[in-house]
Design an enzyme around this catalytic site. Structure first.
Site, PDB file in Angstrom:
ATOM      1  N   ARG A  25       0.774  -1.365  -0.068  1.00  0.00           N
ATOM      2  CA  ARG A  25       0.022  -0.138  -0.100  1.00  0.00           C
ATOM      3  C   ARG A  25       1.066   1.271  -0.065  1.00  0.00           C
ATOM      4  O   ARG A  25       1.946   1.306   0.709  1.00  0.00           O
ATOM      5  CB  ARG A  25      -0.982   0.015   1.062  1.00  0.00           C
ATOM      6  CG  ARG A  25      -1.862  -1.206   1.315  1.00  0.00           C
ATOM      7  CD  ARG A  25      -2.649  -1.087   2.766  1.00  0.00           C
ATOM      8  NE  ARG A  25      -3.632  -2.280   2.841  1.00  0.00           N
ATOM      9  CZ  ARG A  25      -3.415  -3.062   3.396  1.00  0.00           C
ATOM     10  NH1 ARG A  25      -2.167  -3.483   4.143  1.00  0.00           N
ATOM     11  NH2 ARG A  25      -4.225  -4.459   3.606  1.00  0.00           N
ATOM     12  N   HIS A  58      -1.877   2.374  -5.945  1.00  0.00           N
ATOM     13  CA  HIS A  58      -2.635   1.155  -5.714  1.00  0.00           C
ATOM     14  C   HIS A  58      -2.730   0.210  -6.827  1.00  0.00           C
ATOM     15  O   HIS A  58      -2.940  -1.024  -6.853  1.00  0.00           O
ATOM     16  CB  HIS A  58      -4.102   1.357  -5.195  1.00  0.00           C
ATOM     17  CG  HIS A  58      -4.967   0.145  -4.851  1.00  0.00           C
ATOM     18  ND1 HIS A  58      -4.695  -0.575  -3.676  1.00  0.00           N
ATOM     19  CD2 HIS A  58      -6.019  -0.505  -5.488  1.00  0.00           C
ATOM     20  CE1 HIS A  58      -5.457  -1.616  -3.745  1.00  0.00           C
ATOM     21  NE2 HIS A  58      -6.159  -1.660  -4.974  1.00  0.00           N
ATOM     22  N   ARG A  98      -0.127  -2.325  -6.898  1.00  0.00           N
ATOM     23  CA  ARG A  98      -0.330  -3.377  -5.817  1.00  0.00           C
ATOM     24  C   ARG A  98      -1.456  -4.156  -6.355  1.00  0.00           C
ATOM     25  O   ARG A  98      -1.353  -5.639  -6.562  1.00  0.00           O
ATOM     26  CB  ARG A  98      -1.154  -2.665  -4.756  1.00  0.00           C
ATOM     27  CG  ARG A  98      -1.575  -3.640  -3.530  1.00  0.00           C
ATOM     28  CD  ARG A  98      -2.241  -2.868  -2.363  1.00  0.00           C
ATOM     29  NE  ARG A  98      -3.188  -3.562  -1.260  1.00  0.00           N
ATOM     30  CZ  ARG A  98      -2.523  -4.332  -0.439  1.00  0.00           C
ATOM     31  NH1 ARG A  98      -1.224  -4.395  -0.416  1.00  0.00           N
ATOM     32  NH2 ARG A  98      -3.283  -5.121   0.583  1.00  0.00           N
ATOM     33  N   TYR A 128      -3.449 -17.944   6.538  1.00  0.00           N
ATOM     34  CA  TYR A 128      -2.584 -16.926   5.926  1.00  0.00           C
ATOM     35  C   TYR A 128      -1.503 -16.566   6.674  1.00  0.00           C
ATOM     36  O   TYR A 128      -0.130 -16.314   6.415  1.00  0.00           O
ATOM     37  CB  TYR A 128      -3.171 -15.599   5.798  1.00  0.00           C
ATOM     38  CG  TYR A 128      -4.498 -15.787   4.632  1.00  0.00           C
ATOM     39  CD1 TYR A 128      -4.447 -16.769   3.692  1.00  0.00           C
ATOM     40  CD2 TYR A 128      -5.648 -14.623   4.747  1.00  0.00           C
ATOM     41  CE1 TYR A 128      -5.463 -17.112   2.771  1.00  0.00           C
ATOM     42  CE2 TYR A 128      -6.424 -15.145   3.741  1.00  0.00           C
ATOM     43  CZ  TYR A 128      -6.542 -16.147   2.878  1.00  0.00           C
ATOM     44  OH  TYR A 128      -7.513 -16.204   2.104  1.00  0.00           O
TER      45      TYR A 128
END
Length: 305
Positions: free
Chosen positions: A150, A247, A250, A282
């Site tokens: 980010r 972004h 990303r 995760y």
């Protein structure tokens, strides 16, 4: 509305004093609970709010949907219900929370733009590496694309969190949550060029920015707006007509890995996304597996003819 008034006043006081919510949010929650009371009256359900069950609330949500209430408004109303019943639970006015299994509408999410690898390459090659700020900008964009950061994570990236010798960086994401992210050789190369050839020679670094990787010309941390401007300028110079932002890098990072066949759970972990159902999966992925995922599937790490 009379049956709601006493408990609503207490609830609104709770939101104001203990949750410190904005006045307009508190008013909106009140209106949402009034809608629930109207629904109960129309259905002739003479049931106190404290005794409602999940089936009643599900029927209420379906009723709102039939009335044509938008998905976003329904989601906000669902948030009000969950907050209200959590309050009743903490006040020992109910024993179980009827909203725990309540599901709202799925919001349509706008999919961000994705850049082709060739478009990213075109943007990178517009940067003038003979200029100190160009060396910095190339290192920043390489890092954005290599690790899917980010923009706030990029501007907050710390020297003490660079482990370039082993190909990892430590990222501080939303809620100050830390995660370890692999970073490819191209990004490492350009970070080192910036560190050794530009940053190390900067003699005006402010004390609070001594541990920050990317600095402006005044020796301070770069603002997010500045990163946005740098990315936009590179896109314009490369002749890209898409709406490009940090972004976009990303999203392109994740999309290119998926298209290359990378494991979805590994990508989620690298992006720092959370899921109620799969967070444990995760957060326990092996870091070497993550690094191999990036090295194998990220187009920046593949030799091109």
């Amino acid at each position: 509305m009379n049956i709601l008034l006493p408990i609503l006043k207490n609830f609104q006081s709770h939101l104001l004093l203990e949750r410190a919510l904005a006045d307009n949010t508190i008013e909106a929650y009140g209106r949402d609970l009034e809608k629930l009371c109207q629904f109960l009256e129309l259905r002739k359900y003479e049931i106190p709010l404290e005794q409602l069950e999940t089936t009643h609330l599900t029927e209420f949500i379906l009723w709102l949907n039939e009335l044509g209430l938008g998905a976003r408004s329904q989601s906000r109303l669902l948030s009000a219900l969950k907050t209200f019943y959590k309050y009743l639970l903490t006040e020992d006015l109910i024993q179980t929370d009827p909203t725990e299994l309540l599901e709202g509408p799925r919001l349509a999410r706008k999919i961000p733009e994705v850049l082709f690898y060739e478009e990213i390459q075109a943007m990178l090659t517009t940067i003038d590496l003979s200029e100190p700020h160009g060396v910095r900008n190339r290192a920043m964009l390489e890092t954005l694309y290599a690790s899917g950061l980010r923009v706030s994570e990029l501007t907050d990236l710390r020297l003490s969190n660079l482990f370039l010798d082993i190909g990892f960086i430590k990222v501080i994401g939303k809620g100050d949550k830390e995660r370890i992210v692999p970073i490819g050789e191209e990004a490492i190369k350009h970070i080192r060029l910036y560190q050794d050839g530009v940053r190390r020679l900067q003699n005006n670094i402010h004390k609070e920015a001594e541990n920050i990787v990317f600095l402006n010309r005044r020796g301070k941390r770069l603002s997010r707006i500045m990163v946005f401007m740098i990315v936009k300028e590179c896109a314009e110079r490369a002749g890209i007509q898409k709406n490009v932002s940090p972004h976009t890098f990303r999203h392109s990072f994740a999309t290119h890995l998926v298209e290359g066949g990378a494991d979805l759970k590994a990508i989620q972990d690298m992006l720092g996304h959370e899921s109620i159902l799969t967070t444990e999966i995760y957060t326990h992925l092996d870091t070497e597996f993550l690094r191999e995922t990036v090295l194998q599937f990220h187009p920046r790490n593949q030799r091109r003819g």
